[in-house]
Design a protein around this motif. Structure first.
Motif, short mmCIF file in Angstrom:
data_model
loop_
_atom_site.label_atom_id
_atom_site.label_comp_id
_atom_site.label_asym_id
_atom_site.label_seq_id
_atom_site.Cartn_x
_atom_site.Cartn_y
_atom_site.Cartn_z
N ASP A 175 7.83 3.93 3.60
CA ASP A 175 7.61 3.54 4.99
C ASP A 175 7.13 2.10 5.03
O ASP A 175 5.99 1.79 4.64
N GLN A 176 8.01 1.21 5.47
CA GLN A 176 7.73 -0.22 5.43
C GLN A 176 6.69 -0.66 6.45
O GLN A 176 6.19 -1.80 6.38
N ARG A 177 6.34 0.22 7.36
CA ARG A 177 5.35 -0.15 8.37
C ARG A 177 3.95 -0.30 7.77
O ARG A 177 3.13 -1.05 8.29
N ARG A 178 3.69 0.41 6.68
CA ARG A 178 2.32 0.43 6.14
C ARG A 178 1.83 -0.96 5.77
O ARG A 178 0.75 -1.39 6.21
N ASP A 179 2.59 -1.68 4.95
CA ASP A 179 2.10 -2.94 4.42
C ASP A 179 2.25 -4.10 5.39
O ASP A 179 1.85 -5.23 5.07
N TRP A 180 2.85 -3.83 6.55
CA TRP A 180 2.78 -4.83 7.62
C TRP A 180 1.62 -4.51 8.55
O TRP A 180 0.87 -5.40 8.96
N THR A 181 1.43 -3.26 8.87
CA THR A 181 0.34 -2.86 9.76
C THR A 181 -1.01 -3.06 9.11
O THR A 181 -1.95 -3.58 9.73
N VAL A 182 -1.15 -2.63 7.87
CA VAL A 182 -2.39 -2.76 7.11
C VAL A 182 -2.18 -3.87 6.08
O VAL A 182 -1.42 -3.69 5.12
N ALA A 183 -2.81 -4.99 6.29
CA ALA A 183 -2.54 -6.17 5.47
C ALA A 183 -2.85 -5.90 4.00
O ALA A 183 -3.98 -5.50 3.67
N PRO A 184 -1.91 -6.14 3.10
CA PRO A 184 -2.15 -5.91 1.67
C PRO A 184 -2.89 -7.07 1.00
O PRO A 184 -3.10 -7.05 -0.21
N TYR A 185 -3.25 -8.08 1.74
CA TYR A 185 -3.91 -9.27 1.19
C TYR A 185 -4.94 -9.80 2.18
O TYR A 185 -5.00 -9.40 3.34
N ARG A 186 -5.76 -10.71 1.69
CA ARG A 186 -6.66 -11.48 2.54
C ARG A 186 -6.65 -12.91 2.01
O ARG A 186 -6.06 -13.19 0.95
N TYR A 187 -7.29 -13.81 2.72
CA TYR A 187 -7.43 -15.18 2.24
C TYR A 187 -8.85 -15.36 1.72
O TYR A 187 -9.82 -15.16 2.46
N VAL A 188 -8.97 -15.72 0.44
CA VAL A 188 -10.27 -15.99 -0.16
C VAL A 188 -10.56 -17.48 0.04
O VAL A 188 -9.86 -18.34 -0.49
N THR A 189 -11.58 -17.75 0.85
CA THR A 189 -11.88 -19.12 1.26
C THR A 189 -12.94 -19.73 0.37
O THR A 189 -13.97 -19.11 0.10
#
Length: 526
Positions: free
Chosen positions: A326-340
């Motif tokens: 189900d391709q909706r999962r990794d668009w709806t729930v972000a698989p990454y973040r930005y480490v600042t």
């Protein structure tokens, strides 16, 4: 009532102040100066300016710019990370500022609609067809604001005339059933007056299929709690089918493109029946930016990349609701973040077990036009998508036929196939729902499909309430947090969920109303 304590002239002045920079697709001309309705509402441009004032309240921070995407719609799809105070922590009472402003904003929209409806025929030089097009939009918006109010607060005052004097007696609460009857009446009138979405080429105005789709939502709500008028399932099915038979709408074949279009400020009138339009970054003369993608977006500390506050986080229930493929999962729930770090940020993937650390990923600011602002975006908010219409049809059909028909299966399978990246019209073993489901099993499937498809779009709480399971689901969610959530996150999330008890099905009547209206009663438990 708050609005009844104001004079008509005050509201005219306020309306002007707020619509001067209204959304480009709603307002194309600058409002003219005027003193009272006696010498205003005379030209089409004045009517359009007044109508823009009615639309304007949809974009308030305490409505769809911010509140209705997170802290006003707590559900089992998200929690607010480490929020322990105020409405962000689901701490609500009659004095809560955000709640009071939300109430006042909706009634301001109603007051503006009442003023326009009462004066629209003063524009005798404007053709009747054009006046009716504007009249229909105002009627619908007034009904929609009441739909929000009755859904959130129960039996609110039903005010159908503008304030003429500060000495008017405040109105008591109106029975819920009567409010819904008026909502349906006004929306049906609007259906015959408004234009087709094909007449505009964008989806931020009220059109015929918008009215029909929202009527399906209204009827589904009436069929559920608290009214439980199950005869309305048939009406919901009828109105959803009207949209489906219009030939004007269809599923975007690429799920993620729906949200990229919102961020890029591109209109997709096939998938998107109705959106709240935001514009710009609230810099300069245009002050119509929203906070979609910043307040409820992917964690990031750099403005140029797209600042995202670390608030709205997905639950494991939502993440695990998606099956493999189900391709909706990794668009709806972000698989990454930005480490600042300092002035730079690096896109970094989450580990497989870091589910509760993940943000809402639908509105990704990397697609946003430059320059960017820390808080404000031009990202539109979806109020009604075609996928929602298909799922409403399937739910209503399942009830009216004592189980799912072929048409109900077709509707839900189209949504599911798109989620798996498949052709929506070709049967698919991986994507399609199991055959021969019972009525209850199909309803359970619908409930889970709505969670998967419509996550973070402000509808989950509404669905849980109308299904009569809001408090029980959230208490179960609190226990789930206790069992599976990382220690650093759990205390705040547990408290947020535990605050959803039976009284939380309705918000308290705000103090701003109670202070001026002795004829209204506080909701039970508050």
């Amino acid at each position: 009532m708050f609005l009844q304590m104001k004079t008509t002239l005050f509201y005219i002045a306020m309306m002007l102040a707020l619509v001067v920079s209204s959304c480009s697709k709603i307002l194309d001309t600058t409002p003219q100066d005027f003193i009272s309705p006696v010498n205003y509402y005379k030209t089409e441009s004045e009517l359009q300016s007044a109508l823009a004032g009615v639309y304007d309240r949809l974009g308030d921070n305490r409505v769809y710019s911010q509140g209705m995407s997170c802290y006003m719609v707590f559900s089992d799809e998200f929690f607010m990370k480490n929020q322990t105070t105020g409405m962000n922590a689901n701490i609500v009472d009659a004095s809560t500022l955000e709640l009071n402003r939300h109430w006042e904003s909706l009634y301001t929209g109603i007051e503006r609609a009442n003023m326009l409806l009462e004066n629209i025929d003063n524009a005798v030089g404007v053709p009747l067809e054009k006046r009716n097009e504007i009249r229909g939009q105002a009627l619908f918006l007034r009904a929609y604001y009441y739909f929000m109010l009755v859904d959130e607060f129960g039996g609110v005052p039903l005010k159908l005339q503008s304030s003429k004097s500060p000495d008017e007696a405040p109105l008591p609460g109106t029975p819920i059933k009567d409010i819904y009857e008026r909502i349906v009446t006004d929306m049906k009138k609007a259906e015959d007056m408004v234009k087709s979405i094909s007449d505009y080429g964008y989806n931020t105005r009220i059109t015929k299929t918008t009215v029909q789709g929202i009527l399906a939502r209204v009827y589904l709500t009436m069929a559920g709690a608290p009214l439980k008028d199950v005869a309305k399932y048939a009406d919901a099915r009828t109105y959803a089918e009207k949209v489906m038979n219009s030939g004007l709408h269809g599923l975007n074949p690429d799920f993620k493109q729906i949200y990229i279009n919102h961020v890029k400020e591109d209109f997709d009138t096939k998938e998107g029946l109705w959106e709240v339009e935001f514009k710009g970054t609230n810099q300069g003369e245009i002050q119509e930016g929203g906070m979609i993608g910043s307040y409820n977006g992917i964690t990031c500390g750099i403005i140029d990349i797209g600042y995202g506050y670390d608030y709205v986080h997905a639950t494991a229930k939502l993440y695990n609701a998606y099956a493999n493929g189900d391709q909706r999962r990794d668009w709806t729930v972000a698989p990454y973040r930005y480490v600042t770090s300092g002035l730079t940020a690096v896109k970094t993937n989450w580990a497989a077990d870091q589910i509760y650390d993940r943000s809402n990923g639908k509105w990704r600011r990397e697609y946003e036009p430059l320059p960017r602002n820390q808080n404000y975006t031009g990202t539109n908010w979806p109020l009604l998508r075609y996928a929602d219409v298909l799922l409403m049809f399937a739910e209503a059909d399942n009830y009216t036929n004592n189980g799912p028909s072929v048409d109900a299966y077709k509707a839900i399978n189209m949504v599911r196939r798109r989620g798996y990246g498949k052709d929506v019209l070709i049967p698919d073993v991986q994507a399609d729902a199991a055959a021969n489901l019972s009525q209850q099993d199909f309803l359970d499937l619908i409930r889970n499909e709505r969670l998967r498809e419509l996550a973070f779009e402000g509808l989950r709480k509404h669905d849980l309430v109308r299904w009569g399971i809001y408090s029980s689901v959230m208490q179960t969610q609190a226990r789930e947090y206790q069992t599976s959530m990382p220690t650093a996150l759990k205390d705040a999330a547990i408290a947020q969920a535990q605050r959803v008890t039976d009284r939380a099905v309705l918000f308290p009547i705000p103090n701003s109303e109670l202070a001026v209206n002795p004829n209204i009663k506080q909701n039970t438990g508050w």
